[in-house]
Design a protein around this motif. Sequence first.
Motif, PDB file in Angstrom:
ATOM      1  N   ARG A  64      -3.424  76.728 -53.654  1.00  0.00           N
ATOM      2  CA  ARG A  64      -4.195  77.226 -54.805  1.00  0.00           C
ATOM      3  C   ARG A  64      -4.624  76.054 -55.678  1.00  0.00           C
ATOM      4  O   ARG A  64      -5.794  75.953 -56.065  1.00  0.00           O
ATOM      5  CB  ARG A  64      -3.382  78.243 -55.601  1.00  0.00           C
ATOM      6  CG  ARG A  64      -4.170  78.842 -56.775  1.00  0.00           C
ATOM      7  CD  ARG A  64      -3.407  79.910 -57.546  1.00  0.00           C
ATOM      8  NE  ARG A  64      -2.263  79.331 -58.217  1.00  0.00           N
ATOM      9  CZ  ARG A  64      -0.997  79.704 -58.005  1.00  0.00           C
ATOM     10  NH1 ARG A  64      -0.719  80.659 -57.152  1.00  0.00           N
ATOM     11  NH2 ARG A  64      -0.016  79.136 -58.669  1.00  0.00           N
ATOM     12  N   LYS A  65      -3.689  75.153 -55.978  1.00  0.00           N
ATOM     13  CA  LYS A  65      -4.026  73.999 -56.818  1.00  0.00           C
ATOM     14  C   LYS A  65      -5.060  73.114 -56.143  1.00  0.00           C
ATOM     15  O   LYS A  65      -6.001  72.641 -56.784  1.00  0.00           O
ATOM     16  CB  LYS A  65      -2.766  73.205 -57.147  1.00  0.00           C
ATOM     17  CG  LYS A  65      -1.848  73.926 -58.112  1.00  0.00           C
ATOM     18  CD  LYS A  65      -0.544  73.195 -58.303  1.00  0.00           C
ATOM     19  CE  LYS A  65       0.420  74.058 -59.100  1.00  0.00           C
ATOM     20  NZ  LYS A  65       1.795  73.597 -59.002  1.00  0.00           N
ATOM     21  N   HIS A 116      -7.325  73.970 -53.926  1.00  0.00           N
ATOM     22  CA  HIS A 116      -8.630  74.627 -53.927  1.00  0.00           C
ATOM     23  C   HIS A 116      -9.233  74.668 -55.324  1.00  0.00           C
ATOM     24  O   HIS A 116     -10.438  74.468 -55.490  1.00  0.00           O
ATOM     25  CB  HIS A 116      -8.525  76.031 -53.328  1.00  0.00           C
ATOM     26  CG  HIS A 116      -8.466  76.018 -51.835  1.00  0.00           C
ATOM     27  ND1 HIS A 116      -7.326  75.678 -51.139  1.00  0.00           N
ATOM     28  CD2 HIS A 116      -9.413  76.281 -50.904  1.00  0.00           C
ATOM     29  CE1 HIS A 116      -7.565  75.736 -49.847  1.00  0.00           C
ATOM     30  NE2 HIS A 116      -8.827  76.091 -49.670  1.00  0.00           N
ATOM     31  N   GLU A 117      -8.416  74.927 -56.337  1.00  0.00           N
ATOM     32  CA  GLU A 117      -8.926  74.963 -57.708  1.00  0.00           C
ATOM     33  C   GLU A 117      -9.477  73.609 -58.123  1.00  0.00           C
ATOM     34  O   GLU A 117     -10.461  73.544 -58.869  1.00  0.00           O
ATOM     35  CB  GLU A 117      -7.827  75.413 -58.678  1.00  0.00           C
ATOM     36  CG  GLU A 117      -7.541  76.894 -58.597  1.00  0.00           C
ATOM     37  CD  GLU A 117      -6.326  77.331 -59.415  1.00  0.00           C
ATOM     38  OE1 GLU A 117      -5.604  76.457 -59.973  1.00  0.00           O
ATOM     39  OE2 GLU A 117      -6.089  78.556 -59.488  1.00  0.00           O
ATOM     40  N   ASP A 118      -8.863  72.533 -57.637  1.00  0.00           N
ATOM     41  CA  ASP A 118      -9.367  71.186 -57.942  1.00  0.00           C
ATOM     42  C   ASP A 118     -10.790  70.977 -57.423  1.00  0.00           C
ATOM     43  O   ASP A 118     -11.501  70.098 -57.905  1.00  0.00           O
ATOM     44  CB  ASP A 118      -8.453  70.109 -57.338  1.00  0.00           C
ATOM     45  CG  ASP A 118      -7.142  69.956 -58.105  1.00  0.00           C
ATOM     46  OD1 ASP A 118      -7.022  70.517 -59.222  1.00  0.00           O
ATOM     47  OD2 ASP A 118      -6.227  69.291 -57.572  1.00  0.00           O
ATOM     48  N   HIS A 119     -11.187  71.771 -56.440  1.00  0.00           N
ATOM     49  CA  HIS A 119     -12.540  71.676 -55.880  1.00  0.00           C
ATOM     50  C   HIS A 119     -13.396  72.882 -56.253  1.00  0.00           C
ATOM     51  O   HIS A 119     -14.434  73.129 -55.630  1.00  0.00           O
ATOM     52  CB  HIS A 119     -12.459  71.531 -54.354  1.00  0.00           C
ATOM     53  CG  HIS A 119     -11.863  70.238 -53.937  1.00  0.00           C
ATOM     54  ND1 HIS A 119     -10.511  70.067 -53.703  1.00  0.00           N
ATOM     55  CD2 HIS A 119     -12.425  69.010 -53.749  1.00  0.00           C
ATOM     56  CE1 HIS A 119     -10.272  68.813 -53.376  1.00  0.00           C
ATOM     57  NE2 HIS A 119     -11.412  68.153 -53.394  1.00  0.00           N
ATOM     58  N   GLY A 120     -12.946  73.651 -57.249  1.00  0.00           N
ATOM     59  CA  GLY A 120     -13.716  74.800 -57.728  1.00  0.00           C
ATOM     60  C   GLY A 120     -13.785  75.941 -56.729  1.00  0.00           C
ATOM     61  O   GLY A 120     -14.743  76.722 -56.736  1.00  0.00           O
ATOM     62  N   LYS A 121     -12.789  76.057 -55.861  1.00  0.00           N
ATOM     63  CA  LYS A 121     -12.792  77.094 -54.828  1.00  0.00           C
ATOM     64  C   LYS A 121     -11.637  78.069 -55.050  1.00  0.00           C
ATOM     65  O   LYS A 121     -10.632  77.720 -55.671  1.00  0.00           O
ATOM     66  CB  LYS A 121     -12.667  76.460 -53.440  1.00  0.00           C
ATOM     67  CG  LYS A 121     -13.847  75.571 -53.082  1.00  0.00           C
ATOM     68  CD  LYS A 121     -13.674  74.959 -51.727  1.00  0.00           C
ATOM     69  CE  LYS A 121     -14.879  74.081 -51.375  1.00  0.00           C
ATOM     70  NZ  LYS A 121     -14.708  73.450 -50.079  1.00  0.00           N
ATOM     71  N   ASP A 122     -11.805  79.256 -54.515  1.00  0.00           N
ATOM     72  CA  ASP A 122     -10.781  80.295 -54.603  1.00  0.00           C
ATOM     73  C   ASP A 122      -9.927  80.258 -53.346  1.00  0.00           C
ATOM     74  O   ASP A 122     -10.437  80.394 -52.227  1.00  0.00           O
ATOM     75  CB  ASP A 122     -11.444  81.672 -54.746  1.00  0.00           C
ATOM     76  CG  ASP A 122     -10.448  82.802 -54.784  1.00  0.00           C
ATOM     77  OD1 ASP A 122      -9.328  82.619 -55.301  1.00  0.00           O
ATOM     78  OD2 ASP A 122     -10.788  83.896 -54.278  1.00  0.00           O
TER      79      ASP A 122
END
Length: 191
Positions: free
Chosen positions: A75-76, A78-84
Amino acid sequence: MSSPCDPEHAPVGDVGTALMMIDSRLKTIHAGKTEVDPEQQEMVRQFAASLGPRGADDLLNGACTLIYMFMSWLRKAHEDHGKDVIEYVVPTLVATMRMMPKSIPSEAIPTMAGLVIAAGTGLSPNLWRQQYGDWTEAEMNPLEATAFLLAEHINRITDDPDFATRMVAETLAGADEAAGVTDTYDEYDED
């Protein structure tokens, strides 16, 4: 508002043994073996039989904790790349599971996807599953496969065949150190 499925309410279980089992599977696959060694399979069966109900529950909870840890990392990342994480991990995971009918019966796939989604949204996978009754025998292999597939996904993303195992081992060692426990997980820190 707090959920009854918050990780703070979940038992951690025997993460070390669950990690050892996943690490063993990863090493088998990376060694190019496509079949499970019958001797290894018998040792795992005997080990599982020796656990007893409490030990089996601890191992089950440990596997769920691994799933939670792996999904938290994913999750972290993916969030760092603006993804879900749900959008990018769950479809691939489900597609892979569907290609493994010997290990994962199709009726177990929705439960395993639910565990991963629960973990990906910050809920405890074992408490989420507990809402629907006791674990079944048919869910044991799929649970192990789910943890394995998530670890392998992390290893592919990082281009490091030991990253997922090392990440958890370092977290366990750090937690032990903070708690003043002297036993370590050095066998996973070889690289």
